[in-house]
Design an enzyme around this catalytic site. Structure first.
Site, short mmCIF file in Angstrom:
data_model
loop_
_atom_site.label_atom_id
_atom_site.label_comp_id
_atom_site.label_asym_id
_atom_site.label_seq_id
_atom_site.Cartn_x
_atom_site.Cartn_y
_atom_site.Cartn_z
N HIS A 136 -21.18 8.69 6.17
CA HIS A 136 -20.91 10.14 6.19
C HIS A 136 -22.18 10.90 5.80
O HIS A 136 -22.81 10.58 4.80
CB HIS A 136 -19.78 10.43 5.19
CG HIS A 136 -19.15 11.77 5.37
ND1 HIS A 136 -19.86 12.95 5.24
CD2 HIS A 136 -17.88 12.13 5.68
CE1 HIS A 136 -19.04 13.96 5.45
NE2 HIS A 136 -17.85 13.49 5.73
N HIS A 170 -18.60 5.56 4.01
CA HIS A 170 -17.43 6.40 3.79
C HIS A 170 -16.12 5.82 4.34
O HIS A 170 -15.07 5.95 3.73
CB HIS A 170 -17.70 7.75 4.45
CG HIS A 170 -16.58 8.72 4.32
ND1 HIS A 170 -16.18 9.24 3.11
CD2 HIS A 170 -15.77 9.29 5.26
CE1 HIS A 170 -15.18 10.08 3.30
NE2 HIS A 170 -14.90 10.12 4.58
N GLY A 206 -0.75 4.51 0.10
CA GLY A 206 -1.54 5.66 0.52
C GLY A 206 -0.75 6.43 1.56
O GLY A 206 0.48 6.27 1.69
N LEU A 207 -1.45 7.23 2.35
CA LEU A 207 -0.71 8.04 3.32
C LEU A 207 0.01 7.17 4.34
O LEU A 207 1.14 7.47 4.73
CB LEU A 207 -1.65 9.02 4.00
CG LEU A 207 -2.00 10.19 3.07
CD1 LEU A 207 -3.06 11.08 3.70
CD2 LEU A 207 -0.76 11.01 2.74
N GLU A 235 -6.08 2.95 7.60
CA GLU A 235 -7.47 2.51 7.69
C GLU A 235 -7.58 0.99 7.80
O GLU A 235 -8.61 0.46 8.23
CB GLU A 235 -8.26 3.03 6.47
CG GLU A 235 -9.76 2.94 6.65
CD GLU A 235 -10.55 3.63 5.54
OE1 GLU A 235 -10.02 4.51 4.85
OE2 GLU A 235 -11.74 3.27 5.38
N ARG A 275 -20.29 12.61 12.68
CA ARG A 275 -20.93 12.05 11.50
C ARG A 275 -22.05 11.07 11.79
O ARG A 275 -23.08 11.07 11.11
CB ARG A 275 -19.87 11.36 10.65
CG ARG A 275 -18.91 12.36 10.11
CD ARG A 275 -17.75 11.72 9.42
NE ARG A 275 -16.88 12.79 8.94
CZ ARG A 275 -15.75 12.60 8.28
NH1 ARG A 275 -15.32 11.39 8.04
NH2 ARG A 275 -15.05 13.62 7.88
N LEU A 311 -6.44 10.98 8.24
CA LEU A 311 -5.15 11.41 7.69
C LEU A 311 -4.13 11.50 8.83
O LEU A 311 -2.98 11.10 8.71
CB LEU A 311 -5.28 12.75 6.98
CG LEU A 311 -6.31 12.81 5.84
CD1 LEU A 311 -6.24 14.16 5.13
CD2 LEU A 311 -6.09 11.70 4.82
N GLY A 332 1.01 3.84 3.96
CA GLY A 332 2.08 3.05 3.35
C GLY A 332 3.17 3.92 2.73
O GLY A 332 4.36 3.60 2.85
N GLY A 390 0.84 -1.20 0.00
CA GLY A 390 0.00 0.00 0.00
C GLY A 390 0.86 1.24 0.00
O GLY A 390 1.89 1.30 0.69
C1 LIG Z 1 -13.75 11.16 -0.54
C2 LIG Z 1 -13.01 11.00 0.74
C3 LIG Z 1 -12.58 12.11 1.45
C4 LIG Z 1 -11.88 11.97 2.63
N1 LIG Z 1 -11.47 13.09 3.30
C5 LIG Z 1 -10.77 12.95 4.44
C6 LIG Z 1 -10.30 14.10 5.14
O1 LIG Z 1 -10.49 15.23 4.72
N2 LIG Z 1 -9.61 13.92 6.29
C7 LIG Z 1 -9.34 12.67 6.79
O2 LIG Z 1 -8.70 12.56 7.83
N3 LIG Z 1 -9.76 11.57 6.13
C8 LIG Z 1 -10.47 11.67 4.98
N4 LIG Z 1 -10.89 10.55 4.32
C9 LIG Z 1 -10.45 9.24 4.79
C10 LIG Z 1 -9.00 8.99 4.37
O3 LIG Z 1 -8.80 9.52 3.08
C11 LIG Z 1 -8.61 7.52 4.35
O4 LIG Z 1 -9.03 6.90 5.51
C12 LIG Z 1 -7.10 7.38 4.26
O5 LIG Z 1 -6.60 8.15 3.19
C13 LIG Z 1 -6.69 5.94 4.09
O6 LIG Z 1 -5.30 5.90 3.90
P1 LIG Z 1 -4.53 4.53 3.88
O7 LIG Z 1 -3.10 4.86 3.61
O8 LIG Z 1 -4.84 3.75 5.08
O9 LIG Z 1 -5.15 3.70 2.64
P2 LIG Z 1 -5.39 4.09 1.10
O10 LIG Z 1 -5.11 5.49 0.78
O11 LIG Z 1 -6.74 3.52 0.79
O12 LIG Z 1 -4.30 3.25 0.34
C14 LIG Z 1 -4.40 1.85 0.18
C15 LIG Z 1 -3.20 1.39 -0.62
O13 LIG Z 1 -3.17 -0.03 -0.59
C16 LIG Z 1 -3.03 -0.54 -1.91
N5 LIG Z 1 -3.69 -1.84 -1.90
C17 LIG Z 1 -4.95 -2.14 -1.47
N6 LIG Z 1 -5.15 -3.47 -1.55
C18 LIG Z 1 -4.02 -4.01 -2.04
C19 LIG Z 1 -3.62 -5.33 -2.36
N7 LIG Z 1 -4.39 -6.38 -2.14
N8 LIG Z 1 -2.38 -5.50 -2.88
C20 LIG Z 1 -1.53 -4.45 -3.09
N9 LIG Z 1 -1.85 -3.18 -2.78
C21 LIG Z 1 -3.08 -2.97 -2.27
C22 LIG Z 1 -3.65 0.50 -2.80
O14 LIG Z 1 -3.12 0.39 -4.10
C23 LIG Z 1 -3.21 1.78 -2.09
O15 LIG Z 1 -1.90 2.10 -2.48
C24 LIG Z 1 -11.61 10.68 3.14
C25 LIG Z 1 -12.06 9.57 2.44
C26 LIG Z 1 -12.76 9.72 1.26
C27 LIG Z 1 -13.27 8.51 0.57
#
Ligand SMILES: Cc1cc2nc3c(=O)[nH]c(=O)nc-3n(C[C@H](O)[C@H](O)[C@H](O)COP(=O)(O)OP(=O)(O)OC[C@H]3O[C@@H](n4cnc5c(N)ncnc54)[C@H](O)[C@@H]3O)c2cc1C
Length: 637
Positions: free
Chosen positions: A266, A401, A42-43, A425, A330, A441, A45, A40
Site C-alpha cells: 500500500h 498491506h 472478521g467481516l 482475505e 496501489r 470489505l 466469518g 474466524g
Molecule cells: C489498516 C487496514 C485498513 C484497511 N482498510 C480497508 C478499507 O478501508 N476497505 C477495504 O475494503 N479493506 C480494507 N482493508 C483490508 C480489510 O480490512 C481486510 O482484508 C478484511 O477485513 C479481512 O477480513 P477477513 O474477515 O477476511 O479476515 P480478518 O478480519 O483478518 O479476520 C480473521 C479472523 O480469523 C481468526 N483467525 C485467524 N487465524 C486463526 C486460527 N488459526 N484459528 C482461529 N481463528 C483464527 C481471527 O481471530 C479473526 O477473527 C484494510 C486493512 C488494513 C490492515
C-alpha cells in the site's frame, strides 16, 4: 487433478441467478441437522456465522481473540465499494466489474468478479438496515468518495472507521444468534489442523489459548475465514495476530494454495522509523482524494517542505497519470513512490518517504471540511510522528498491506477439499494480482452474507455423510500430530527468540519478494529461507509450557508456518515469469516502467498442491478466460 471452477454457463449477468436456482436446497426442518464450523470472526466469518445460523444451521464459531469484535477487520479505515451510482457519475455494475478486473491486472476470474459487483449493492442495503452509520450528505443520502483505480465515487464510508462499524453490524447479528443458541462461540481458540476423512473436511483441531488444551470439533462442513498472511513480512499494516496457519495447515491437508506471491504493497503508510518497530500504520487511501503526492524535483534539495516553491516540486503521479492522478491503483502508486526514492528524491531522514500534502485542499475547502472527512486519520498520524499534518505534509511510504493470494476456491467458494469453504482475505478469488481499495470489505461481506448461505446448502443437500464424530481414530491422530509439533517447539530450547527469526524472514521477503523482484534475488531468498528454517528448528527458544497461556508458543507455531510458506511465495514468484499487478519482476516492464504481462503464457491462476515434506509442491493451472473484458495493457494515463 483437473481444477474445475464450476462456473455456471450463460451470459455473465445471469450466471449467479441461474446458479442460485440450480443449487440444491436444504429444507428448513433439515437445516438443524447440520453442523457448520466457521473459523474466524472478521467481516467474512462474522457475517457467515450470523447468516448461516439465521437460516437454521448449527454453527460453531472460532476465533483467536477474546471477542469476535477484535478481528483484524476492525482496522479497516477508508470504505467499501458498491455500484449504487448515487452521485450519478456514470457508475454501474458493469463498470465496477470492469474496474476490478482491470485493477487486478487481468488475473482474476471474470464470473466471480461480476457476481461481486452485483452483490455490492445488496451489501449496502443490508448494512444500512443494520444501522451502520455511513457518512451522509446534507440532504441525508449516503455519501461517497473515490478510491484508486476508479473514475467514479463509489466508496461508502463511516469516517475513517468503516471496518469497525461494519464489524459491529456483523457482530450484533452474530450476538443475536449466540443468544438464541444457534451459534456456539469459541473465542481464544487457534485452529491448528483440519480433519479430513473420506476426502471431506469434517472438523478441526484447536488449541484453547487460555489453558493450552487441544480440542477436537466435528461438523459437516468447515468454513475458513482466517484472513491474510501479510505478516510473513514481519512489518505490515496487518493486526499482530494475523497469520497463515489455518490456511497453510489446510494446504498440507490437500487444499491448493493459489497465487501466493500476489501481495499488495500500500502506497500510503507511515514510514518505518526504527529497527525496534513491530507494526506499520496505514494512512487510508481515501486521503488521496484530497492529498497531493510530491517530492522535490532536485534530489539535492533538502529544504523543509514549506520552503520548496511550487515550481520546484514534482507531483509525479499527476504528471505521469493525468486521468487518474493521485488516485492510481496501489501497485502503480507504490512503484512510482519507490522509483522516486531510488532516484534520491525521497524525503525525511531516511529518504524513504514522499509527501502527501493537504495544503491545497485546506485552502480550497477549509480546515473544518478536511477535519470532518479525515479527522481521526490526521490525529493518528500526529500521535505517531509528532507532526501536525494540517500544517505540514504527511510523509508516507509503501508497506505490505493485503494478500491477494489464498486458498484456491471454485465459484461456490469451496476449496479442493470437499466441504472446506474459504472466504474473505483467506481465499484467492476476486482481486487478481492487485486489489482495488475498498474492495476487500465488499468481498468479505459478499462471501459471508450473500454467497456462502446458498452454496454451503447446495453442498450439504447433495452430499452423503458417514457417521463421523470426534471419537474417530483418525481425528485423534490429527490431534496427536498437532500436539507433537507443539512439544517439539517447546523442546528446542535454543538461543534465538521467535521474533528474531520472524524479523529476519521478513527482511528476506521484503528485499527479494517485495515491491520489486528479480530471478537472482528470488533464488537467493529461497536459499536463505531454507537456511533460516533449518536454524529455527535447532535454535529457537520458546519459554513456558504448553499447558498454559503462552504467547511465545502461539507465535512460534505461526512463524514456523511462515518459514515454510515464505518459500512457497518465492517459488510462485519464480514460476510466474511476467509482471502483473503487485507481482513486479524487474525483467518484465514496459518502457514507462509499468508491469508487462505475458498473457500467452501466464493467463492463469497458479494453484499449488502440497506433495509431501521434502517434495516440491506441484502447480496446477486454472486458465483465466476473458469473454467480457478485453485483455489489454493497463493504462491509467
Ligand atoms: C489498516 C487496514 C485498513 C484497511 N482498510 C480497508 C478499507 O478501508 N476497505 C477495504 O475494503 N479493506 C480494507 N482493508 C483490508 C480489510 O480490512 C481486510 O482484508 C478484511 O477485513 C479481512 O477480513 P477477513 O474477515 O477476511 O479476515 P480478518 O478480519 O483478518 O479476520 C480473521 C479472523 O480469523 C481468526 N483467525 C485467524 N487465524 C486463526 C486460527 N488459526 N484459528 C482461529 N481463528 C483464527 C481471527 O481471530 C479473526 O477473527 C484494510 C486493512 C488494513 C490492515
Amino acid at each position: 487433478m483437473q481444477l474445475d471452477a464450476k462456473i455456471p454457463g450463460g451470459p455473465i449477468a445471469e450466471k449467479w441467478d441461474r446458479h442460485l436456482f440450480e443449487l440444491k436446497l436444504v429444507n428448513p426442518a433439515n437445516k438443524r441437522k447440520y453442523d457448520i464450523i466457521v473459523v474466524g470472526t472478521g467481516l467474512a466469518g462474522g457475517s457467515a456465522s450470523a447468516t448461516l445460523a439465521e437460516l437454521g444451521y448449527n454453527v460453531k464459531s472460532f476465533c483467536i481473540h477474546d471477542s469476535p469484535r477484535r478481528a483484524h477487520s476492525i482496522a479497516a479505515q477508508g470504505g467499501i465499494n458498491a455500484a449504487k451510482n448515487y452521485p450519478n457519475d456514470g457508475d454501474s455494475i458493469w463498470r465496477l466489474f470492469y474496474d476490478t478486473v482491470k485493477g487486478g491486472d487481468f488475473r482474476a476470474r471474470e464470473a466471480n468478479v461480476y457476481r461481486l459487483a452485483q452483490i455490492s449493492n445488496d451489501i449496502i442495503d443490508h448494512c444500512v438496515a443494520q444501522g451502520i452509520p455511513f457518512a451522509r450528505d446534507y440532504g441525508g443520502l449516503l455519501a461517497n468518495r473515490s478510491f484508486g483505480g476508479a473514475q467514479v465515487s463509489r466508496t461508502f464510508y463511516a469516517r475513517g472507521q468503516t471496518g469497525q462499524q461494519l464489524l459491529l453490524g456483523a457482530y450484533s447479528a452474530l450476538s443475536r444468534q449466540i443468544a438464541d443458541g444457534n451459534v456456539q462461540m469459541f473465542p481464544r481458540r487457534e485452529m491448528l489442523d483440519l480433519f479430513v476423512i473420506n476426502g471431506q473436511a469434517r472438523g478441526i483441531v484447536v488449541r484453547n489459548l487460555i489453558n493450552g488444551q487441544l480440542e477436537r470439533h466435528d461438523a459437516h462442513a468447515v468454513v475458513l475465514c482466517t484472513g491474510g498472511y501479510g505478516n510473513v513480512f514481519f512489518l505490515s499494516t496487518n493486526a499482530m495476530a494475523s497469520n497463515v496457519t489455518a490456511a497453510f495447515r489446510a494446504y498440507k491437508k490437500g487444499a491448493f494454495f493459489a497465487n501466493p506471491c500476489f501481495t499488495q504493497i500500500h502506497p500510503t503508510c507511515v514510514p518505518v522509523h526504527g529497527t525496534y518497530q513491530s507494526k506499520l500504520t496505514l494512512m487510508s487511501e481515501s486521503l488521496r482524494n484530497d492529498g497531493r503526492v510530491w517530492v522535490p524535483k532536485n534530489p539535492a534539495d533538502k529544504r523543509p517542505s514549506g520552503q520548496i516553491p511550487e515550481a520546484e516540486r514534482d507531483y509525479f503521479l499527476e504528471e505521469k497519470y493525468p486521468s487518474f492522478g493521485n488516485l492510481v491503483p496501489r501497485d502503480v502508486a507504490s512503484r512510482n513512490a519507490k522509483e522516486q526514492c531510488d532516484m534520491g528524491k525521497g524525503v525525511g531522514e531516511t529518504g524513504l518517504a514522499v509527501y502527501l500534502d493537504f495544503a491545497d485542499a485546506i485552502k480550497r475547502d477549509t480546515k473544518a471540511v478536511i477535519e470532518k472527512k479525515y479527522g481521526n486519520l490526521f490525529q493518528m498520524y500526529e500521535k505517531i510522528t509528532g507532526e501536525n499534518p494540517y500544517e505540514r505534509p504527511m510523509r508516507i511510504y509503501p508497506a505490505v498491506h493485503y494478500t491477494m493470494g489464498g486458498l484456491w476456491v471454485d465459484y461456490n467458494l469451496m476449496s479442493t477439499i470437499d466441504g472446506l469453504f474459504v472466504m474473505g482475505e483467506a481465499n484467492f478469488s476476486d482481486h487478481g494480482a492487485n486489489r482495488l481499495g475498498a474492495s476487500a470489505l465488499m468481498q468479505g461481506l459478499a462471501d459471508g452474507y450473500f454467497i456462502i448461505p446458498y452454496t454451503v446448502g447446495g453442498y450439504l443437500a447433495g452430499t452423503e455423510f458417514a457417521d463421523v464424530t470426534t471419537d474417530h481414530g483418525a481425528f485423534k491422530e490429527t490431534e496427536n500430530d498437532a500436539q507433537s509439533r507443539l512439544t517439539r517447539l517447546l523442546a528446542i530450547n535454543g538461543k534465538r527468540t521467535v521474533d528474531d527469526f520472524h524479523k529476519e524472514l521478513g527482511l528476506v521477503m521484503w528485499d527479494y519478494c517485495g515491491m520489486a523482484r528479480n530471478n537472482d534475488g528470488l533464488e537467493k531468498a529461497r536459499h536463505l529461507i531454507q537456511q533460516l528454517r533449518a536454524e529455527f528448528w535447532e535454535n529457537v527458544t520458546v519459554p513456558g509450557t504448553g499447558q498454559d497461556f503462552n504467547q511465545s508458543l502461539e507465535r512460534a507455531g505461526r512463524v514456523a508456518d511462515y518459514l515454510e510458506f515464505g518459500e512457497l511465495m518465492v517459488l510462485d514468484a519464480l514460476a510466474r515469469q511476467e509482471s502483473c499487478g503487485g507481482h513486479f519482476n524487474e525483467a518484465y516492464q514496459t518502457k514507462g516502467h509499468e508491469a508487462r504481462r505475458d498473457d500467452e503464457n501466464f493467463c492463469y491462476a497458479a494453484a499449488w498442491e502440497y506433495t509431501g515434506k521434502e517434495a516440491e509442491p506441484q502447480v496446477h493451472k486454472e486458465p483465466l478466460i476473458f469473454e467480457n473484458v478485453e485483455l489489454s495493457q493497463r493504462s491509467y494515463k
